[in-house]
Design an enzyme around this catalytic site. Structure first.
Site, PDB file in Angstrom:
ATOM      1  N   HIS A  61       0.782  -1.011  -0.019  1.00  0.00           N
ATOM      2  CA  HIS A  61      -0.177   0.001  -0.028  1.00  0.00           C
ATOM      3  C   HIS A  61       0.829   1.251  -0.102  1.00  0.00           C
ATOM      4  O   HIS A  61       1.805   1.204   0.510  1.00  0.00           O
ATOM      5  CB  HIS A  61      -0.851   0.075   1.064  1.00  0.00           C
ATOM      6  CG  HIS A  61      -1.836   1.020   1.226  1.00  0.00           C
ATOM      7  ND1 HIS A  61      -1.947   2.523   1.466  1.00  0.00           N
ATOM      8  CD2 HIS A  61      -3.333   0.578   0.799  1.00  0.00           C
ATOM      9  CE1 HIS A  61      -3.224   2.840   1.093  1.00  0.00           C
ATOM     10  NE2 HIS A  61      -3.837   1.844   0.844  1.00  0.00           N
ATOM     11  N   ASP A  63      -8.100  -5.402   0.037  1.00  0.00           N
ATOM     12  CA  ASP A  63      -8.385  -6.040  -1.059  1.00  0.00           C
ATOM     13  C   ASP A  63      -8.086  -7.691  -0.997  1.00  0.00           C
ATOM     14  O   ASP A  63      -8.483  -8.740  -1.700  1.00  0.00           O
ATOM     15  CB  ASP A  63      -7.948  -5.572  -2.385  1.00  0.00           C
ATOM     16  CG  ASP A  63      -8.674  -4.351  -2.594  1.00  0.00           C
ATOM     17  OD1 ASP A  63      -9.870  -4.438  -2.308  1.00  0.00           O
ATOM     18  OD2 ASP A  63      -7.993  -3.381  -3.215  1.00  0.00           O
TER      19      ASP A  63
HETATM   20  N1  ACO Z   1       4.050  -7.433  -4.814  1.00  0.00           N
HETATM   21  C1  ACO Z   1       5.429  -7.383  -4.970  1.00  0.00           C
HETATM   22  N2  ACO Z   1       6.194  -6.375  -4.833  1.00  0.00           N
HETATM   23  C2  ACO Z   1       5.446  -5.309  -4.556  1.00  0.00           C
HETATM   24  C3  ACO Z   1       4.343  -5.326  -4.165  1.00  0.00           C
HETATM   25  C4  ACO Z   1       3.410  -6.408  -4.388  1.00  0.00           C
HETATM   26  N3  ACO Z   1       2.145  -6.268  -4.191  1.00  0.00           N
HETATM   27  N4  ACO Z   1       3.858  -3.978  -3.773  1.00  0.00           N
HETATM   28  C5  ACO Z   1       5.116  -3.162  -3.960  1.00  0.00           C
HETATM   29  N5  ACO Z   1       6.094  -4.102  -4.364  1.00  0.00           N
HETATM   30  C6  ACO Z   1       7.459  -3.692  -4.360  1.00  0.00           C
HETATM   31  C7  ACO Z   1       7.728  -2.787  -5.381  1.00  0.00           C
HETATM   32  O1  ACO Z   1       7.996  -3.308  -6.674  1.00  0.00           O
HETATM   33  C8  ACO Z   1       9.119  -2.110  -4.934  1.00  0.00           C
HETATM   34  O2  ACO Z   1      10.103  -2.861  -4.929  1.00  0.00           O
HETATM   35  P1  ACO Z   1      11.508  -2.128  -5.208  1.00  0.00           P
HETATM   36  O3  ACO Z   1      11.606  -1.307  -3.886  1.00  0.00           O
HETATM   37  O4  ACO Z   1      12.452  -3.431  -5.144  1.00  0.00           O
HETATM   38  O5  ACO Z   1      11.505  -1.578  -6.446  1.00  0.00           O
HETATM   39  C9  ACO Z   1       8.694  -1.938  -3.324  1.00  0.00           C
HETATM   40  O6  ACO Z   1       7.932  -2.820  -3.023  1.00  0.00           O
HETATM   41  C10 ACO Z   1       7.968  -0.417  -3.056  1.00  0.00           C
HETATM   42  O7  ACO Z   1       6.798  -0.437  -3.642  1.00  0.00           O
HETATM   43  P2  ACO Z   1       6.334   0.908  -4.234  1.00  0.00           P
HETATM   44  O8  ACO Z   1       6.112   0.595  -5.869  1.00  0.00           O
HETATM   45  O9  ACO Z   1       7.267   2.051  -3.729  1.00  0.00           O
HETATM   46  O10 ACO Z   1       4.816   1.017  -3.791  1.00  0.00           O
HETATM   47  P3  ACO Z   1       3.748   2.158  -4.234  1.00  0.00           P
HETATM   48  O11 ACO Z   1       3.460   2.950  -2.938  1.00  0.00           O
HETATM   49  O12 ACO Z   1       3.954   2.774  -5.491  1.00  0.00           O
HETATM   50  O13 ACO Z   1       2.713   1.094  -4.650  1.00  0.00           O
HETATM   51  C11 ACO Z   1       0.897  -0.250  -4.611  1.00  0.00           C
HETATM   52  C12 ACO Z   1       1.624   0.844  -3.866  1.00  0.00           C
HETATM   53  C13 ACO Z   1       0.275   0.362  -6.108  1.00  0.00           C
HETATM   54  C14 ACO Z   1      -0.580  -0.326  -3.857  1.00  0.00           C
HETATM   55  C15 ACO Z   1       1.542  -1.698  -4.600  1.00  0.00           C
HETATM   56  O14 ACO Z   1       1.919  -1.964  -3.452  1.00  0.00           O
HETATM   57  C16 ACO Z   1       0.772  -2.664  -5.652  1.00  0.00           C
HETATM   58  O15 ACO Z   1       0.692  -2.571  -6.876  1.00  0.00           O
HETATM   59  N6  ACO Z   1      -0.068  -3.594  -4.880  1.00  0.00           N
HETATM   60  C17 ACO Z   1      -0.619  -4.790  -5.617  1.00  0.00           C
HETATM   61  C18 ACO Z   1      -2.017  -3.946  -6.025  1.00  0.00           C
HETATM   62  C19 ACO Z   1      -2.920  -3.929  -4.821  1.00  0.00           C
HETATM   63  O16 ACO Z   1      -3.165  -4.863  -3.899  1.00  0.00           O
HETATM   64  N7  ACO Z   1      -3.644  -2.683  -4.731  1.00  0.00           N
HETATM   65  C20 ACO Z   1      -4.663  -2.285  -3.792  1.00  0.00           C
HETATM   66  C21 ACO Z   1      -4.234  -1.211  -2.939  1.00  0.00           C
HETATM   67  S1  ACO Z   1      -5.153  -0.866  -1.700  1.00  0.00           S
HETATM   68  C22 ACO Z   1      -6.396  -0.276  -2.544  1.00  0.00           C
HETATM   69  O17 ACO Z   1      -6.425   0.439  -3.496  1.00  0.00           O
HETATM   70  C23 ACO Z   1      -7.943  -0.529  -1.837  1.00  0.00           C
END
Ligand code: ACO
Length: 434
Positions: A311, A369
């Site tokens: 998140h 979710d």
């Molecule tokens: N699975 C694997 N790796 C992940 C995930 C994940 N679900 N989420 C983040 N990461 C990794 C990123 O690749 C990044 O890795 P790195 O540092 O090696 O490059 C690191 O964790 C940090 O993540 P960010 O990209 O900075 O996270 P950001 O805040 O941009 O994204 C998001 C948040 C979009 C929710 C992301 O975690 C994601 O895509 N999750 C899966 C989709 C999801 O469940 N969305 C629902 C969100 S809640 C809602 O809207 C109700």
């Protein structure tokens, strides 16, 4: 907000004698925020923050999140207390008006909402324009946007009465719109709302019921639906809420703004994640495939994500995930689903991911979710409806945030700047000389 700064932060431009003293604004809780509005005038520079991870775009009194501690407050009330003691319409009143309603106020509010649950009969014809296999979110974007064409009597956004009526109309009609999107797909007659039923109960009735026989809504499922709605009602300045605010900042009408929010919610990185979680669990298929799946997710060359994990703000357990995990067990118990392979798979995936260095180092925890899809599936909703249900619940948050923005004297049209990295000025080349 202006005038409350007690401290400042000073920025100096290297290699010049220019500096800018920025007021540090304090909210009631949360970190202070540097007011950078005069930075361009003082230093001739903009700030760069793709994804707005370090930028407050507004001040708001509605929802507070402490992502490190896993805290979520609606108007100051912890989500856990609201989930246990309140109901969706009371929470809707709270989000819109700032305080919990007195009993008479709640009755009045319920009347206000239920008065507007029906759709204009001409809106029925809109549905026929869609293919039968249209995604419910596509239908919702279209039909909610189309409401603007039906309510010319309440489109003056600067009139508080018009704003109130539009809020009622939106909150009241989105369940009907979503339920009809489903009925259209499956080819069943549209069910008209029943105003003697509760908000969540009426939605389940319109969704599952058919005119040919009586449909009694299971009270445990109605309570679970109501709980899911409470948990999704608002979440601060997330992508879809910011979309609503940005659209609203231009003076666009509330129906158009909420349609924009629905479009933004649709993406799998946001509200579409609950649908994506189920698809992911189906793809993994079995506990024995989890290690290979997680290896894919960790591979930087891969775009795979563990859906339902991570998140932007929560770097701890999403408090909503904890509540919904418990509700999930209650619903499965009520429905007599003892061994749900998807739930077993989800639990195992959660256990493994919570102990895996990749996820631990990045503070990736289950979000709301991760469980909402499983509970919604058990309640008989097709996967394609999951995000539409999120949109139904979030409409109250969107409209509350939209109204707050319109009432904010500091509100201006939202208009970010950029770092331009394209070509510098050059002369047009005639086609034959290129
Ligand atoms: N699975 C694997 N790796 C992940 C995930 C994940 N679900 N989420 C983040 N990461 C990794 C990123 O690749 C990044 O890795 P790195 O540092 O090696 O490059 C690191 O964790 C940090 O993540 P960010 O990209 O900075 O996270 P950001 O805040 O941009 O994204 C998001 C948040 C979009 C929710 C992301 O975690 C994601 O895509 N999750 C899966 C989709 C999801 O469940 N969305 C629902 C969100 S809640 C809602 O809207 C109700």
């Amino acid at each position: 907000m202006s005038g409350t700064a007690k401290r400042t932060v000073t920025l100096t431009l290297d290699g010049s004698n220019k500096s800018s003293t920025l007021p540090l604004l304090d909210g009631t809780i949360g970190p202070p925020v540097a007011d950078i509005r005069k930075i361009y005038g003082d230093l001739g520079i903009f700030t760069y923050d793709p994804g707005y991870g370090a930028t407050a775009a507004c001040d708001s009194k509605i929802t507070y999140i402490d992502g490190d501690q896993g805290v979520l407050l609606y108007r100051g009330y912890p989500i856990e207390q609201l989930a246990e003691h309140s109901n969706f319409l009371e929470v809707a009143y709270l989000l819109l008006n700032g305080e919990l309603p007195k009993p008479a106020e709640l009755v009045e509010f319920q009347k206000g909402v239920t008065h507007h649950t029906m759709l204009h009969e001409q809106l029925r014809s809109f549905y026929n324009g869609f293919r039968r296999d249209a995604h419910p979110m596509a239908v919702m974007c279209g039909v909610v946007g189309a409401l603007s064409a039906f309510y010319h009597d309440s489109l003056n956004i600067y009139d508080p009465d018009h704003r109130r009526i539009s809020a009622f109309r939106l909150i009241a009609k989105v369940p009907t719109i979503a339920a009809w999107a489903h009925k259209y797909t499956v080819g069943q007659p549209f069910m008209y709302p029943r105003n003697d039923l509760g908000y969540a109960e009426n939605f389940l009735y319109m969704f599952h019921g058919v005119p040919a026989e009586e449909y009694k809504v299971n009270p445990i499922l109605a309570r679970a639906m109501d709980l899911i709605m409470i948990l999704h009602a608002d979440h601060e300045q997330n992508a879809s809420t910011s979309t609503v605010r940005l659209a609203g900042s231009t003076g666009a009408n509330p129906f158009a703004c909420i349609a924009a929010g629905i479009a933004s919610l649709w993406g799998p990185a946001h509200g579409g994640a609950n649908e994506a979680v189920l698809k992911m669990l189906a793809e993994i298929g079995h506990v024995k495939n989890i290690p290979a799946f997680l290896a894919d997710v960790k591979d930087r060359n891969n775009h795979a994500k563990l859906m339902g994990f991570g998140h932007r703000v929560y770097k701890n357990y999403d408090p909503r995930a904890k509540i919904i995990q418990k509700a999930c067990h209650d619903v499965l118990g009520e429905l007599g689903i003892k061994d749900d392979p998807l739930l077993d798979l989800a639990l195992e995936l959660e256990k493994i991911a919570l102990n895996d260095k990749y996820f631990v180092d990045r503070k990736l925890y289950p979000n709301v979710d991760f469980y909402s899809g499983i509970i919604l599936k058990a309640m008989g909703f097709p996967t394609s409806m999951f995000t539409a249900l999120f949109a139904v619940s979030r409409t109250v948050g969107w409209i509350s945030q939209w109204a707050e923005m319109i009432e904010d004297p500091e509100q201006r049209i939202g208009r970010p700047r950029q770092i331009y990295t394209g070509p510098t000025q050059r002369d047009y080349i005639p086609p034959g000389q290129r």
